[in-house]
Design an enzyme around this catalytic site. Sequence first.
Site, mmCIF file in Angstrom:
data_model
loop_
_atom_site.group_PDB
_atom_site.id
_atom_site.type_symbol
_atom_site.label_atom_id
_atom_site.label_comp_id
_atom_site.label_asym_id
_atom_site.label_seq_id
_atom_site.Cartn_x
_atom_site.Cartn_y
_atom_site.Cartn_z
ATOM 1 N N CYS A 65 0.978 -0.788 -0.243
ATOM 2 C CA CYS A 65 -0.189 -0.071 0.004
ATOM 3 C C CYS A 65 0.749 1.487 -0.246
ATOM 4 O O CYS A 65 2.143 1.305 0.020
ATOM 5 C CB CYS A 65 -1.133 0.185 1.269
ATOM 6 S SG CYS A 65 -0.021 -0.161 2.746
ATOM 7 N N HIS A 98 13.135 -11.703 14.356
ATOM 8 C CA HIS A 98 13.314 -11.429 15.838
ATOM 9 C C HIS A 98 11.735 -11.477 16.096
ATOM 10 O O HIS A 98 11.826 -11.118 17.139
ATOM 11 C CB HIS A 98 13.794 -10.136 16.121
ATOM 12 C CG HIS A 98 15.398 -10.382 15.655
ATOM 13 N ND1 HIS A 98 16.816 -11.117 16.398
ATOM 14 C CD2 HIS A 98 15.929 -9.565 14.369
ATOM 15 C CE1 HIS A 98 17.746 -11.093 15.822
ATOM 16 N NE2 HIS A 98 17.356 -10.308 14.334
#
Length: 149
Positions: A65, A98
């Site tokens: 987007c 992570h």
Amino acid sequence: MRIAVGCDHVGFPLKASLVEALEEDEHAVLDLGAHGTDPVDYPALARAVATAIGNGFVELGVLMCESGIGGSIVANKFMGIRAAACHDAATARRSREHENVNLLCVDATQVDAEAAVALVREWLSAEFSATDHDVRELGAALGLPRDFA
């Protein structure tokens, strides 16, 4: 792997290249739109991709987007979704390693089709580290007790 792909009208020009590359890499792609350049609001597409992940139709999702930021805000409101807006491959890789991001939101104004494909491929090639540190921080981010793991 099953991957949902969605975009608003700004991300639409990138979508065909991404879908083609994912299918070449033997992923099953669920194309949730948009299907043209007519203006469409990103929240509906973010909801569709997040819902596909949350309901187990796909393992991961990609949303392209205008900035990636709004899409990630909307997607993160859905249970089990960990969305991140990324504009380069290194950030995308770290988001998966992570934070165990399962919905990648790409800034369609900052990357071209080739860069978007490379960014998504880098993200898909990464795996969650599952180190004690990352598990503990992810748990804290999700509001779980410190000793949940």
